[in-house]
Design an enzyme around this catalytic site. Structure first.
Site, PDB file in Angstrom:
ATOM      1  CG  HIS A 169     -37.980  53.936  -4.919  1.00  0.00           C
ATOM      2  ND1 HIS A 169     -37.165  53.324  -4.374  1.00  0.00           N
ATOM      3  CD2 HIS A 169     -39.201  53.736  -4.773  1.00  0.00           C
ATOM      4  CE1 HIS A 169     -37.922  51.657  -3.691  1.00  0.00           C
ATOM      5  NE2 HIS A 169     -38.962  52.431  -3.323  1.00  0.00           N
ATOM      6  N   GLY A 218     -39.864  49.328 -10.242  1.00  0.00           N
ATOM      7  CA  GLY A 218     -39.719  48.440  -9.001  1.00  0.00           C
ATOM      8  C   GLY A 218     -40.760  49.410  -8.211  1.00  0.00           C
ATOM      9  CG  HIS A 219     -42.780  51.772  -5.294  1.00  0.00           C
ATOM     10  ND1 HIS A 219     -44.492  52.524  -5.843  1.00  0.00           N
ATOM     11  CD2 HIS A 219     -43.111  51.865  -3.452  1.00  0.00           C
ATOM     12  CE1 HIS A 219     -45.299  53.089  -4.468  1.00  0.00           C
ATOM     13  NE2 HIS A 219     -44.796  52.649  -3.331  1.00  0.00           N
ATOM     14  CD  GLU A 324     -43.527  48.558   3.914  1.00  0.00           C
ATOM     15  OE1 GLU A 324     -42.754  49.762   4.706  1.00  0.00           O
ATOM     16  OE2 GLU A 324     -43.385  49.345   2.520  1.00  0.00           O
ATOM     17  CD  GLU A 340     -46.724  52.546   3.728  1.00  0.00           C
ATOM     18  OE1 GLU A 340     -46.498  51.235   2.959  1.00  0.00           O
ATOM     19  OE2 GLU A 340     -46.876  53.080   2.957  1.00  0.00           O
ATOM     20  CB  CYS A 342     -49.023  54.732   1.373  1.00  0.00           C
ATOM     21  SG  CYS A 342     -48.121  56.095   1.278  1.00  0.00           S
ATOM     22  CB  CYS A 408     -44.343  57.202   2.019  1.00  0.00           C
ATOM     23  SG  CYS A 408     -44.909  55.934   3.147  1.00  0.00           S
TER      24      CYS A 408
HETATM   25 ZN    ZN Z   1     -46.621  55.831   3.235  1.00  0.00          ZN
END
Ligand code: ZN
Length: 796
Positions: A169, A218-219, A324, A340, A342, A408
């Site tokens: 990350h 990766g993210h 997720e 989620e 986010c 997050c």
């Molecule tokens: Zn989140």
């Protein structure tokens, strides 16, 4: 032809109401308006309503300070000081992306500062930025986990960028840094954080790109961050690096990270939902800059798949807790819905950008649905507690928390709520879009004219919207007012959801008090005329209570209905039924529904009152009054049952199994996983890969020894356990397991001649010599390379 007529006609034509249907629109290529439509920034919009203004104020006074305090308490802020050599100590936290909690909250605080000057907060941010500057390495690299040589982080960090494609990350941290830096620069005019970001971005430009390191992040989020840096500085290399990071994804990687295909070949929303929508948002950013047709084609397909096959009625996305992320098409279980917070935020970003590309209201329909439902559920009314997943049904196992090991969603929702005013209006050189209905005002610059737009409305509880236009100078321009899909008999584009009742739509429009016919194009009423000071448009969107059905392919919603009024999706929660039973309520198709505003309930909400049939195991069918509340307001009155989708047929009722001591126990485990409540929620899966019921997994731990524990409320004498294992990509039944009981301070094995079963698709029962104890442990040695998960652990 029609468009030309509309554009040049002085008075818009009198044509009968025409509702946009994307089915028809799909055939012709949508007109691209990239670069022509601009959002009206949040700091130019004053919100004076009774709904968002109090949330924005709570965000400013409660949420943002609370998150900073948590970042202090958890050592997340100290990590910068330690990395910068200003403090002794070790990195705190198990995730290497904890830096982003600080960045996102600085972004939120900057948005807040921009509209609400606060010298103390300004100074606090300056202090944080000094620590961040200290943590930055000489060449611009900024990642406290590596700089402090973190030992507590659960993933191997390896060498710089070496593990980026998996889970270090590094670029994720830097992406959020850029977003914070640009927000802080716009809000305060200070360069302090922007300079840190630019130094870091120079390092990235020197490190990655053609002929340099070719690593797919990766993210995702660095891509959006780089575009924002470009917008703030005009440096084209930043958006070009963002495009590079998008173009090197796939093929041959993982769906989880959207590296399974080249991005331009992707046509289905798959994998981790937050990663996905951050990537789609960045693709829309790049498409707006380049008009790249391959990007646009992919975006159209991805949006279509997401909205017509994979979105919850609440606007939540990502149905599957194990990744997720997204499940297959129409896989939308309710109690284990991940949704989620986010991901809702990313969905708002994505749809706002799609609107700016095409100027079509269907994107704002998704944005509005997500905003009023899935997003707001993510935070408590007092601004102190957060949901990470936002399920659509509960037996009481879900409660909001102050904080998470992976936090997050907290800073993310704070920055999103602070920026809500920025989604209300948009404009071109010669037109003004009214996208959301929120009382307040703005000033829009049209060429050298300035138009003040004032909205008076009690939305979302009332659909009367009065718009007052005050151009500095009388001029001809177009005002586009969104007619929400919910008011045009289409809850969402496509056939995922539909209204059951016909609904007598009588939306009406008055111009300076005179009823006027109108045409709708791309979901907007277009009014082109010579606007004079204090012209008034009054739109009346009737808000009957609507029954919504899901497409029959959504198994979880078969035989069920949901209630919606205006943009608000409702749920029934336990305090509003006299025995607290919600999952055993049946709402007959002909039951009358009544709405009523309750100023004292849950911050002031319009509720829906009705009579349902209740099914009790012992007493049979009874009549029950119930009240439905807005979904976003659930989980404020203690744990208990909740459902968005109510049974409309007996087949959809959910009788409970017989209780065991397990659900009186408190549950803990060797890992701080999410969803440990699954162990004793009495929900039996249909198989070892059933994604419709909650499951607990030790993931991402693999191959290690782990345990889960029940602490009984008193001494108990168990002698039987039943365990149901999870089987999926990451999880398998363990290599071995055993049951232990607590004697004093010691854990001892129970005595059994039975076999500790490892079968899938059924409960594995172990009978043992009865013990007297106040706690049991299930100890597991996981298979090499696999994690282990448990749907249910019964104790008798
Ligand atoms: Zn989140």
């Amino acid at each position: 032809m029609k468009r030309a007529h509309l554009l040049f006609g002085l008075i818009f034509p009198v044509i009968s109401i025409f509702f946009f249907l994307t089915g028809c629109e799909k055939k012709k290529k949508p007109e691209l308006l990239a670069g022509k439509i601009k959002g009206v920034p949040f700091n130019q919009v004053q919100v004076t309503d009774n709904f968002f203004s109090k949330r924005i104020e709570t965000n400013r006074t409660v949420t943002i300070p609370a998150i900073f305090k948590k970042c202090e308490e958890t050592g997340t802020i100290d990590n910068f000081a330690i990395a910068g050599g200003l403090k002794e100590g070790d990195y705190k936290g198990v995730y290497p992306f904890n830096d982003t909690d600080v960045y996102k909250t600085i972004e939120a605080a900057s948005y807040s500062l921009a509209v609400h000057p606060d010298a103390e907060l300004d100074k606090y941010l300056d202090g944080l930025i000094e620590l961040i500057a200290a943590a930055q390495e000489d060449d611009g690299y900024l990642y406290t986990a590596r700089t402090t040589n973190a030992k507590s982080v659960k993933w191997p960090l390896g060498r710089r960028w070496g593990n980026e494609k998996d889970n270090s990350h590094e670029l994720y941290n830097m992406g959020h840094l850029y977003e914070a830096a640009v927000a802080h620069y716009y809000a305060t005019g200070k360069h302090s954080l922007l300079d840190i970001a630019l130094k870091n971005a120079e390092l990235l430009c020197d490190t990655f790109g053609p002929g340099r390191l070719q690593t797919a992040p990766g993210h995702q989020v660095i891509e959006m961050g780089l575009v924002k840096l470009y917008q703030a500085t005009g440096e084209e290399k930043f958006w070009k690096l963002a495009k590079f990071f998008l173009d090197i994804r796939g093929p041959g990687g993982e769906e989880y990270k959207q590296t399974h295909k080249k991005i331009i070949d992707q046509d289905e929303a798959v994998g981790h939902a937050v990663r996905a929508v951050y990537m789609y948002s960045a693709m829309a950013d790049i498409a707006a800059l380049t008009n790249d047709q391959e990007y646009l084609n992919a975006l159209d397909k991805l949006w279509d798949n997401l909205v017509t096959k994979k979105m919850y009625i609440t606007g939540g996305i990502g149905s599957n807790p194990s990744n997720e992320g997204f499940g297959p098409n129409y896989d939308l279980p309710n109690m284990s819905a991940y949704c989620e917070t986010c991901a809702s935020i990313g969905n708002i970003f994505f749809n706002q950008r799609m609107f700016l590309l095409y100027g079509d209201a269907k994107y704002i329909d998704v944005l509005e649905r997500t905003l009023y439902n899935a997003l707001l559920s993510g935070i408590s009314l007092d601004g102190k507690l957060f949901f990470y997943p936002n399920p659509l049904a509960s037996r009481g196992q879900h409660t909001r928390s102050e904080w998470f090991v992976c936090a997050c969603c907290t800073g993310n929702i704070a920055r999103c709520i602070a920026s809500v005013p920025g989604y209300i209006y948009a404009h071109t050189d010669n037109s003004i879009y009214i996208n959301l209905f929120v009382a307040g005002r703005t000033k829009v610059k049209l060429g050298d004219n300035i138009v003040q737009v004032t909205q008076q409305t009690n939305y979302p509880w009332d659909g009367m919207v009065k718009v007052i236009l005050e151009p500095e100078r009388s001029e001809e321009f177009t005002v586009l007012i969104r007619i929400p899909g919910w008011a045009a008999n289409e809850p969402l584009t496509g056939d995922l959801y539909s209204y059951i009742d016909a609904g007598d739509q009588q939306l009406s429009l008055k111009l300076n008090g005179t009823p006027t016919s109108f045409d709708i194009e791309k979901g907007f009423v277009r009014i082109r005329r010579q606007w004079e000071k204090s012209d008034i448009v009054e739109l009346n969107l009737p808000m009957p209570i609507r029954r919504v059905a899901a497409n029959n392919l959504v198994e979880a919603d078969r035989g069920r209905i949901a209630l919606q009024r205006g943009p608000v999706v409702y749920c029934v929660e336990w305090p509003d039924v006299d025995d607290g039973g919600v999952l055993n309520l049946l709402l007959p198709a002909d039951a009358p529904l009544q709405s009523e505003y309750r100023p004292d309930l849950l911050g002031g909400v319009t509720v829906i009152k009705a009579k349902a049939a209740s099914y009790d195991f012992l007493k049979g069918r009874q009549e029950k009054n119930f009240v439905a509340i807005p979904y976003y307001a659930w989980a404020h009155r203690g744990p208990g049952e909740m459902a968005v989708w109510l049974a409309a047929e007996e087949s959809a009722l959910e009788p409970l199994g017989s209780p065991t001591v397990a659900e009186k126990s408190s549950v803990s485990s060797s890992v701080k996983g999410i969803g440990i409540e699954a162990l004793n929620d009495r929900l039996e899966p249909a198989g070892s890969s059933d994604s419709s019921v909650p499951v607990f997994s030790f993931w991402p731990q693999k191959g290690s020894m782990e345990w889960v524990e029940y602490d009984f409320p008193q001494i108990y004498e168990p002698s039987i356990v039943d365990v149901y294992w999870l089987m999926d990509e990451d999880n398998a039944p363990p290599e071995s397991w055993k049951i232990q009981f607590k004697e004093g301070d010691q854990w001892k094995d129970v005595w059994t001649t039975g076999v500790y079963g490892l079968e899938t698709g059924k409960f594995n029962r172990v009978i043992f010599e009865t013990v007297r104890t106040n706690a049991l442990r299930l100890e597991i040695k996981m298979k090499d390379g696999f994690s282990a998960g448990i749907y249910e652990w019964r104790v008798k």
